[in-house]
Design a protein around this motif. Structure first.
Motif, PDB file in Angstrom:
ATOM      1  N   GLU A 172      -8.804  17.274  -3.658  1.00  0.00           N
ATOM      2  CA  GLU A 172      -7.811  16.387  -4.274  1.00  0.00           C
ATOM      3  C   GLU A 172      -7.324  15.348  -3.261  1.00  0.00           C
ATOM      4  O   GLU A 172      -7.198  14.159  -3.586  1.00  0.00           O
ATOM      5  CB  GLU A 172      -6.635  17.208  -4.805  1.00  0.00           C
ATOM      6  N   TRP A 173      -7.045  15.795  -2.029  1.00  0.00           N
ATOM      7  CA  TRP A 173      -6.580  14.858  -1.007  1.00  0.00           C
ATOM      8  C   TRP A 173      -7.657  13.822  -0.716  1.00  0.00           C
ATOM      9  O   TRP A 173      -7.360  12.619  -0.601  1.00  0.00           O
ATOM     10  CB  TRP A 173      -6.224  15.614   0.274  1.00  0.00           C
ATOM     11  N   ILE A 174      -8.891  14.271  -0.611  1.00  0.00           N
ATOM     12  CA  ILE A 174     -10.004  13.361  -0.323  1.00  0.00           C
ATOM     13  C   ILE A 174     -10.118  12.287  -1.398  1.00  0.00           C
ATOM     14  O   ILE A 174     -10.238  11.084  -1.093  1.00  0.00           O
ATOM     15  CB  ILE A 174     -11.312  14.153  -0.167  1.00  0.00           C
ATOM     16  N   GLU A 175     -10.082  12.692  -2.652  1.00  0.00           N
ATOM     17  CA  GLU A 175     -10.264  11.717  -3.722  1.00  0.00           C
ATOM     18  C   GLU A 175      -9.048  10.793  -3.850  1.00  0.00           C
ATOM     19  O   GLU A 175      -9.197   9.604  -4.131  1.00  0.00           O
ATOM     20  CB  GLU A 175     -10.533  12.432  -5.053  1.00  0.00           C
ATOM     21  N   GLN A 176      -7.846  11.305  -3.608  1.00  0.00           N
ATOM     22  CA  GLN A 176      -6.649  10.472  -3.694  1.00  0.00           C
ATOM     23  C   GLN A 176      -6.567   9.479  -2.546  1.00  0.00           C
ATOM     24  O   GLN A 176      -5.978   8.401  -2.694  1.00  0.00           O
ATOM     25  CB  GLN A 176      -5.400  11.358  -3.716  1.00  0.00           C
ATOM     26  N   ASN A 177      -7.136   9.825  -1.410  1.00  0.00           N
ATOM     27  CA  ASN A 177      -7.012   8.989  -0.218  1.00  0.00           C
ATOM     28  C   ASN A 177      -8.277   8.238   0.149  1.00  0.00           C
ATOM     29  O   ASN A 177      -8.313   7.563   1.183  1.00  0.00           O
ATOM     30  CB  ASN A 177      -6.566   9.842   0.971  1.00  0.00           C
ATOM     31  N   ARG A 178      -9.306   8.351  -0.672  1.00  0.00           N
ATOM     32  CA  ARG A 178     -10.566   7.673  -0.370  1.00  0.00           C
ATOM     33  C   ARG A 178     -10.383   6.149  -0.323  1.00  0.00           C
ATOM     34  O   ARG A 178      -9.743   5.551  -1.189  1.00  0.00           O
ATOM     35  CB  ARG A 178     -11.618   8.022  -1.419  1.00  0.00           C
ATOM     36  N   VAL A 179     -10.945   5.537   0.699  1.00  0.00           N
ATOM     37  CA  VAL A 179     -11.018   4.080   0.804  1.00  0.00           C
ATOM     38  C   VAL A 179     -12.489   3.701   0.677  1.00  0.00           C
ATOM     39  O   VAL A 179     -13.276   3.922   1.613  1.00  0.00           O
ATOM     40  CB  VAL A 179     -10.449   3.576   2.143  1.00  0.00           C
ATOM     41  N   PRO A 180     -12.937   3.168  -0.449  1.00  0.00           N
ATOM     42  CA  PRO A 180     -14.350   2.800  -0.600  1.00  0.00           C
ATOM     43  C   PRO A 180     -14.763   1.778   0.436  1.00  0.00           C
ATOM     44  O   PRO A 180     -13.979   0.893   0.816  1.00  0.00           O
ATOM     45  CB  PRO A 180     -14.414   2.223  -2.025  1.00  0.00           C
ATOM     46  N   ILE A 181     -15.980   1.887   0.888  1.00  0.00           N
ATOM     47  CA  ILE A 181     -16.451   1.018   1.961  1.00  0.00           C
ATOM     48  C   ILE A 181     -16.803  -0.392   1.461  1.00  0.00           C
ATOM     49  O   ILE A 181     -16.721  -1.374   2.204  1.00  0.00           O
ATOM     50  CB  ILE A 181     -17.684   1.666   2.651  1.00  0.00           C
ATOM     51  N   GLU A 182     -17.179  -0.502   0.175  1.00  0.00           N
ATOM     52  CA  GLU A 182     -17.707  -1.777  -0.328  1.00  0.00           C
ATOM     53  C   GLU A 182     -16.722  -2.938  -0.187  1.00  0.00           C
ATOM     54  O   GLU A 182     -17.120  -4.036   0.275  1.00  0.00           O
ATOM     55  CB  GLU A 182     -18.152  -1.628  -1.795  1.00  0.00           C
ATOM     56  N   PRO A 183     -15.430  -2.784  -0.549  1.00  0.00           N
ATOM     57  CA  PRO A 183     -14.517  -3.925  -0.371  1.00  0.00           C
ATOM     58  C   PRO A 183     -14.360  -4.351   1.086  1.00  0.00           C
ATOM     59  O   PRO A 183     -14.208  -5.552   1.368  1.00  0.00           O
ATOM     60  CB  PRO A 183     -13.188  -3.397  -0.940  1.00  0.00           C
ATOM     61  N   LEU A 184     -14.407  -3.399   2.009  1.00  0.00           N
ATOM     62  CA  LEU A 184     -14.326  -3.760   3.421  1.00  0.00           C
ATOM     63  C   LEU A 184     -15.555  -4.557   3.856  1.00  0.00           C
ATOM     64  O   LEU A 184     -15.443  -5.544   4.591  1.00  0.00           O
ATOM     65  CB  LEU A 184     -14.174  -2.509   4.278  1.00  0.00           C
ATOM     66  N   LEU A 185     -16.730  -4.116   3.416  1.00  0.00           N
ATOM     67  CA  LEU A 185     -17.950  -4.837   3.777  1.00  0.00           C
ATOM     68  C   LEU A 185     -17.931  -6.254   3.204  1.00  0.00           C
ATOM     69  O   LEU A 185     -18.340  -7.215   3.871  1.00  0.00           O
ATOM     70  CB  LEU A 185     -19.181  -4.074   3.273  1.00  0.00           C
ATOM     71  N   THR A 186     -17.443  -6.368   1.983  1.00  0.00           N
ATOM     72  CA  THR A 186     -17.358  -7.694   1.362  1.00  0.00           C
ATOM     73  C   THR A 186     -16.362  -8.576   2.095  1.00  0.00           C
ATOM     74  O   THR A 186     -16.579  -9.783   2.262  1.00  0.00           O
ATOM     75  CB  THR A 186     -16.958  -7.556  -0.114  1.00  0.00           C
ATOM     76  N   ALA A 187     -15.258  -7.982   2.549  1.00  0.00           N
ATOM     77  CA  ALA A 187     -14.257  -8.756   3.282  1.00  0.00           C
ATOM     78  C   ALA A 187     -14.786  -9.221   4.642  1.00  0.00           C
ATOM     79  O   ALA A 187     -14.473 -10.320   5.098  1.00  0.00           O
ATOM     80  CB  ALA A 187     -12.990  -7.916   3.470  1.00  0.00           C
ATOM     81  N   VAL A 188     -15.591  -8.387   5.292  1.00  0.00           N
ATOM     82  CA  VAL A 188     -16.159  -8.746   6.593  1.00  0.00           C
ATOM     83  C   VAL A 188     -17.272  -9.767   6.434  1.00  0.00           C
ATOM     84  O   VAL A 188     -17.350 -10.755   7.186  1.00  0.00           O
ATOM     85  CB  VAL A 188     -16.689  -7.498   7.318  1.00  0.00           C
ATOM     86  N   ALA A 189     -18.154  -9.526   5.465  1.00  0.00           N
ATOM     87  CA  ALA A 189     -19.323 -10.394   5.296  1.00  0.00           C
ATOM     88  C   ALA A 189     -19.670 -10.517   3.816  1.00  0.00           C
ATOM     89  O   ALA A 189     -20.550  -9.812   3.321  1.00  0.00           O
ATOM     90  CB  ALA A 189     -20.516  -9.855   6.083  1.00  0.00           C
ATOM     91  N   PRO A 190     -18.982 -11.390   3.085  1.00  0.00           N
ATOM     92  CA  PRO A 190     -19.367 -11.597   1.685  1.00  0.00           C
ATOM     93  C   PRO A 190     -20.807 -12.094   1.567  1.00  0.00           C
ATOM     94  O   PRO A 190     -21.525 -11.742   0.640  1.00  0.00           O
ATOM     95  CB  PRO A 190     -18.358 -12.636   1.189  1.00  0.00           C
ATOM     96  N   THR A 191     -21.225 -12.892   2.552  1.00  0.00           N
ATOM     97  CA  THR A 191     -22.621 -13.308   2.703  1.00  0.00           C
ATOM     98  C   THR A 191     -22.909 -13.404   4.197  1.00  0.00           C
ATOM     99  O   THR A 191     -21.995 -13.435   5.029  1.00  0.00           O
ATOM    100  CB  THR A 191     -22.893 -14.686   2.061  1.00  0.00           C
ATOM    101  N   LEU A 192     -24.177 -13.487   4.541  1.00  0.00           N
ATOM    102  CA  LEU A 192     -24.533 -13.652   5.950  1.00  0.00           C
ATOM    103  C   LEU A 192     -24.066 -14.996   6.496  1.00  0.00           C
ATOM    104  O   LEU A 192     -23.824 -15.137   7.696  1.00  0.00           O
ATOM    105  CB  LEU A 192     -26.044 -13.512   6.135  1.00  0.00           C
ATOM    106  N   GLU A 193     -23.957 -15.982   5.612  1.00  0.00           N
ATOM    107  CA  GLU A 193     -23.573 -17.322   6.051  1.00  0.00           C
ATOM    108  C   GLU A 193     -22.049 -17.485   6.148  1.00  0.00           C
ATOM    109  O   GLU A 193     -21.573 -18.485   6.695  1.00  0.00           O
ATOM    110  CB  GLU A 193     -24.119 -18.373   5.074  1.00  0.00           C
ATOM    111  N   ALA A 194     -21.306 -16.524   5.619  1.00  0.00           N
ATOM    112  CA  ALA A 194     -19.847 -16.690   5.554  1.00  0.00           C
ATOM    113  C   ALA A 194     -19.137 -15.423   6.005  1.00  0.00           C
ATOM    114  O   ALA A 194     -18.304 -14.880   5.298  1.00  0.00           O
ATOM    115  CB  ALA A 194     -19.427 -17.062   4.130  1.00  0.00           C
ATOM    116  N   THR A 195     -19.487 -14.947   7.200  1.00  0.00           N
ATOM    117  CA  THR A 195     -18.796 -13.766   7.716  1.00  0.00           C
ATOM    118  C   THR A 195     -17.380 -14.159   8.137  1.00  0.00           C
ATOM    119  O   THR A 195     -17.094 -15.314   8.446  1.00  0.00           O
ATOM    120  CB  THR A 195     -19.537 -13.168   8.918  1.00  0.00           C
ATOM    121  N   ARG A 196     -16.488 -13.161   8.136  1.00  0.00           N
ATOM    122  CA  ARG A 196     -15.118 -13.394   8.563  1.00  0.00           C
ATOM    123  C   ARG A 196     -15.115 -13.892  10.005  1.00  0.00           C
ATOM    124  O   ARG A 196     -15.904 -13.410  10.836  1.00  0.00           O
ATOM    125  CB  ARG A 196     -14.340 -12.085   8.443  1.00  0.00           C
ATOM    126  N   PRO A 197     -14.253 -14.862  10.332  1.00  0.00           N
ATOM    127  CA  PRO A 197     -14.214 -15.367  11.715  1.00  0.00           C
ATOM    128  C   PRO A 197     -14.043 -14.224  12.719  1.00  0.00           C
ATOM    129  O   PRO A 197     -13.206 -13.339  12.547  1.00  0.00           O
ATOM    130  CB  PRO A 197     -12.989 -16.286  11.700  1.00  0.00           C
TER     131      PRO A 197
END
Length: 371
Positions: free
Chosen positions: A265-290
């Protein structure tokens, strides 16, 4: 980064390819041909690059992490090995020799994990001595990694020297937040453990860096590190300690593979999916976060990593799947070897699953104190 037998490393050359990597994740991994090894009266199929773990539980763990995998129960109802302590060291190390000698000449990775190996320094030193002796008899460890909360290294620094002499490849040091109060809410160290304090942690890391390769490991949680600003603040803190490599891990995806309890229960309530972080860091190879630069992706049989450079640090984001791990195990090819504290050698974290060898029944007495 050089490829290894343990995983497959590729660098995406287009945004479309990176999107494909992320969508497929561990499914992108292509199994290598297994190797047949005769041991314990049978021929076993082993994955090249598999790791061996002498499950560390000479004493109870000195932390009580809210996400502890050793508190998860499978639907089959088997008990995991963490409930059984190692009570007779000479008998244990004799058994360790017995289970490893049949694999002489087959390269193994050594993964020192389980509960907390540094919590019992006498056991850890004897373990290193036993493994060193086995290397002299032809047992090959081509990588040696210790996964630790650092508690014993803070109170007995000479353990770090013993690990250096042993030739440890890497020490993965767990820390779930840069604020010690928040970290304590997640890792829940025993109150007598100095490592729970940031000042002690910083001093320990600084000393270890002079002797060992240290990677910080941070589990992503809603209670702790959850957003990209959180990640960057943690990285600035880690860089100030001299850390040069940090991995941020999503809590392993359970997908109903374990019985519900307070830990699932704790794991599922506190899970942070990795996909939004990856998108925030590098939505594309040409537009990575500064400040961020994509370096490549790693595919394992149940995990997927993306590697970046941030300032002077190597930063890794990792996601993994327990169902994928169990599916790989179900193929009949041994993915790893684990020596459990009752003397069972198996290919699974469950000592009753994929058993290669058990201790004859009368000999089990030495693992349990007299009534």
């Amino acid at each position: 980064m050089a490829p290894t037998l343990r995983n497959q490393y590729q660098t995406a050359t287009s945004s479309a390819e990176l999107a494909q990597f992320r969508a497929a994740a561990w499914q992108f991994y292509q199994p290598v041909a297994p190797v047949a090894v005769a041991a314990f009266g049978r021929t076993h199929q082993l994955r090249p690059g598999l790791t061996f773990t002498p499950f560390a539980n000479a004493v109870r763990c000195n932390a009580h992490c809210a996400f502890c995998s050793e508190e998860l129960l499978r639907h089959e109802g088997h008990q995991l090995t963490a409930k059984r302590l190692i009570n007779d060291y000479p008998a244990y190390f004799q058994r360790l020799r017995q289970v490893l000698l049949p694999f002489r000449g087959f390269p193994l990775g050594l993964s020192l994990s389980g509960l907390e190996a540094t919590a019992e320094p006498v056991w850890l030193r004897e373990l290193l001595a036993c493994l060193t002796g086995l290397e002299g008899e032809g047992v090959v460890f081509n990588e040696k990694v210790l996964y630790t909360n650092g508690s014993g290294l803070a109170t007995q620094p000479d353990l770090g020297l013993a690990l250096e002499d042993f030739g440890l490849s890497r020490l993965e040091l767990s820390r779930c937040h840069d604020d010690e109060a928040v970290n304590q809410q997640i890792m829940r160290f025993n109150r007598n453990q100095p490592i729970r304090h940031n000042a002690v942690y910083a001093a320990t890391v600084g000393w270890l860096h002079r002797h060992l390769s240290v990677k910080n490991s941070c589990i992503l949680t809603r209670l702790g590190i959850a957003t990209l600003p959180d990640v960057e603040r943690y990285l600035r803190w880690a860089a100030g300690l001299g850390v040069r490599q940090v991995v941020f891990r999503e809590l392993s995806r359970l997908e109903g593979s374990y019985l519900p309890n307070v830990f699932t229960e704790w794991i599922e309530q506190n899970r942070v999916p990795i996909e939004p972080l990856l998108t925030a860091v590098a939505p594309t190879l040409e537009a990575t976060r500064p400040g961020w630069e994509y370096a490549g992706s790693t595919f394992g049989y149940y995990y997927y990593n993306e590697h970046y450079r941030w300032q002077e640090l190597e930063v890794i984001f990792e996601t993994s799947s327990y169902p994928a791990l169990q599916a790989a195990n179900a193929t009949g090819v041994l993915q790893k070897l684990i020596l459990h504290s009752d003397g069972t050698l198996s290919g699974d974290w469950d000592p009753d699953s994929r058993v290669l060898s058990r201790v004859p029944k009368p000999s089990l007495d030495y693992y349990y104190p007299s009534a």
